[in-house]
Design an enzyme around this catalytic site. Structure first.
Site, short mmCIF file in Angstrom:
data_model
loop_
_atom_site.label_atom_id
_atom_site.label_comp_id
_atom_site.label_asym_id
_atom_site.label_seq_id
_atom_site.Cartn_x
_atom_site.Cartn_y
_atom_site.Cartn_z
N SER A 139 10.79 -9.48 -63.62
CA SER A 139 11.05 -10.10 -62.32
C SER A 139 12.28 -10.99 -62.38
O SER A 139 12.56 -11.62 -63.40
CB SER A 139 9.84 -10.95 -61.95
N GLU A 163 12.32 -13.73 -61.16
CA GLU A 163 11.80 -15.09 -61.40
C GLU A 163 12.05 -15.50 -62.86
O GLU A 163 12.00 -16.68 -63.18
CB GLU A 163 10.31 -15.15 -61.11
N TYR A 206 4.29 -18.36 -63.74
CA TYR A 206 4.47 -16.94 -63.39
C TYR A 206 5.74 -16.41 -64.09
O TYR A 206 5.72 -15.38 -64.76
CB TYR A 206 4.57 -16.75 -61.87
O1 G4F Z 1 8.06 -14.77 -50.87
P1 G4F Z 1 7.90 -15.71 -52.00
O2 G4F Z 1 6.54 -16.28 -52.22
O3 G4F Z 1 8.45 -14.94 -53.27
P2 G4F Z 1 9.02 -15.44 -54.68
O4 G4F Z 1 8.44 -16.74 -55.07
O5 G4F Z 1 10.51 -15.34 -54.63
O6 G4F Z 1 8.43 -14.34 -55.67
C1 G4F Z 1 8.41 -12.96 -55.33
O7 G4F Z 1 9.54 -12.30 -55.85
C2 G4F Z 1 9.61 -12.28 -57.29
C3 G4F Z 1 10.89 -11.54 -57.65
O8 G4F Z 1 11.92 -12.47 -57.70
C4 G4F Z 1 8.38 -11.61 -57.85
F1 G4F Z 1 8.45 -11.59 -59.20
C5 G4F Z 1 7.15 -12.37 -57.40
O9 G4F Z 1 5.99 -11.73 -57.88
C6 G4F Z 1 7.12 -12.37 -55.88
O10 G4F Z 1 7.00 -11.04 -55.45
O11 G4F Z 1 8.90 -16.95 -51.81
C7 G4F Z 1 10.27 -16.76 -51.58
C8 G4F Z 1 10.91 -18.10 -51.25
C9 G4F Z 1 10.57 -19.23 -52.24
O12 G4F Z 1 11.73 -19.93 -52.53
C10 G4F Z 1 9.60 -20.13 -51.47
O13 G4F Z 1 9.66 -21.51 -51.84
O14 G4F Z 1 10.42 -18.55 -49.98
C11 G4F Z 1 10.13 -19.94 -50.06
N1 G4F Z 1 9.15 -20.27 -49.02
C12 G4F Z 1 9.38 -21.13 -47.99
N2 G4F Z 1 8.27 -21.25 -47.24
C13 G4F Z 1 7.89 -19.83 -48.94
C14 G4F Z 1 7.33 -20.43 -47.82
N3 G4F Z 1 7.20 -18.94 -49.69
C15 G4F Z 1 5.93 -18.66 -49.33
N4 G4F Z 1 5.23 -17.76 -50.07
N5 G4F Z 1 5.33 -19.26 -48.24
C16 G4F Z 1 5.99 -20.15 -47.44
O15 G4F Z 1 5.44 -20.68 -46.49
#
Ligand code: G4F
Length: 337
Positions: free
Chosen positions: A132, A134, A156
């Site tokens: 990933s 990440e 993670y």
């Molecule tokens: O959609 P996210 O939760 O994905 P994140 O953390 O980037 O991880 C995903 O991608 C990775 C690959 O780089 C995978 F390995 C992992 O398993 C997963 O699929 O969050 C994306 C961004 C973050 O910066 C988070 O802080 O969105 C920001 N965010 C802002 N508001 C939020 C929110 N994320 C989530 N989940 N929910 C919110 O309300």
């Protein structure tokens, strides 16, 4: 004339977004597809196997737990795969802050058990590990390549670095054809609702349907390189078709903020995100990955892989799908897409 026996593929995490797209892709290629699922999934198919609805009768599901070497060993022995795709993980980054221990246990041990079972039972089986972006975390360079140093910002991310290193070690120590994809964020209408893209597009649909008045989000300034999952699983398969195992970045080479994703999603439905999105400090992470941007030139040169579906098309497809599911006609409302 004898028909060639089908290649057998085993997928952990087959019920998820990537697993379901990969299973469909491999079936189209003529593979016999086996999947590892939790026992509860087999007992509750209406809720837990929905992404496999179209292909249920064409795949073989095996109940096992990634926390038990014995159960993984049994499945590998039964399926005797030629290719094994290890996609299963606790993959929600936020949750890894709430329960660091279970994330590390499931993700690291699960990878180790599957690698060890493959080595012991079918050592010539080709192995794919879902790494990933990440793993780059607080990235030290932009864009990130296969040579960029890892600096994970969550358990993670740490668990994925460990899985990546285990995969490399099995390749070097035991001569296994074991490769890792370093996949940047990839989305689709099958994305889980906890991830920000699906949270936004399903939120837009709920607002249009009159079932919700606001959408609470965390860090709107985080930047991600978002591609389409259906295309990314093809990269996984291509990695296992190479003569030599290796590691590859899969990404679009474009980055956008969460704010932009929200802006485009609401605009596609004829709404202004500023009227609905409510910033919520409780949704910020203790350590954030501020910016990810991948360089997939190696995948392009060696695998012939590159993305086709761009950011705007991805947003539109996801908003349209969620609106249809909510019973609202997305295009009727669209004015500014
Ligand atoms: O959609 P996210 O939760 O994905 P994140 O953390 O980037 O991880 C995903 O991608 C990775 C690959 O780089 C995978 F390995 C992992 O398993 C997963 O699929 O969050 C994306 C961004 C973050 O910066 C988070 O802080 O969105 C920001 N965010 C802002 N508001 C939020 C929110 N994320 C989530 N989940 N929910 C919110 O309300």
């Amino acid at each position: 004339m004898f028909a060639m026996p089908a290649q057998r593929a085993l997928i952990s995490g087959i019920t998820g977004q990537d697993g379901s797209y990969l299973a469909e892709f491999l079936l189209e290629k003529g593979y016999e597809v086996h999947g590892i699922v939790r026992r509860v999934a087999i007992e509750d198919p209406e809720h837990r196997l929905t992404r496999l609805d179209g292909i249920r009768s064409r795949i073989k599901l095996h109940a096992a737990s990634l926390e038990s070497y014995a159960s993984i060993h049994q499945v590998v022995a039964r399926a005797e795969p030629h290719e094994c795709y290890h996609l299963a993980a606790q993959s929600f980054v936020s949750y890894s802050f709430d329960d660091e221990f279970s994330t590390l246990n499931a993700n690291i041990n699960g990878t180790h058990y599957l690698l060890a079972a493959v080595k012991n039972i079918v050592p010539r089986c080709r192995f794919y590990f879902a790494g990933s972006s990440e793993m780059f975390g607080k990235a030290e360079e932009v864009p990130q390549t296969e040579r960029t140093r890892f600096h994970p910002r969550s358990t993670y991310g740490i668990s994925k670095v460990a899985g990546f290193e285990l995969t490399r070690n099995y390749r070097e120590a035991y001569g296994m054809h074991a490769s890792s994809g370093i996949l940047f964020n990839h989305e689709s209408p099958r994305r889980g609702y906890e991830f920000v893209t699906r949270k936004i597009t399903s939120g837009v649909a709920r607002i249009l349907a009159g079932r919700s008045k606001e959408l609470r989000l965390g860090n709107l300034d985080a930047q991600r390189d978002w591609g389409h999952a259906r295309e990314y699983v093809q990269g996984m398969w291509l990695m296992l078709q190479q003569d030599e195992p290796d590691d590859y970045v899969i990404a679009t080479g474009e980055t956008h903020t969460v704010r932009e994703f929200a802006e485009k999603s609401f605009a596609h439905a004829g709404l202004d995100y500023r009227d609905y999105v409510v910033p919520d400090p409780d949704l910020f992470r203790p350590a954030e990955v501020n910016m990810l941007l991948g360089d997939a030139n190696k995948a392009k040169a060696k695998l012939g892989w590159s993305h086709r579906i761009g950011f705007e098309a991805l947003v539109r497809e996801m908003v349209d799908a969620d609106c249809r599911a909510a019973g609202v006609e997305p295009r009727v409302h669209a004015s500014a897409s």
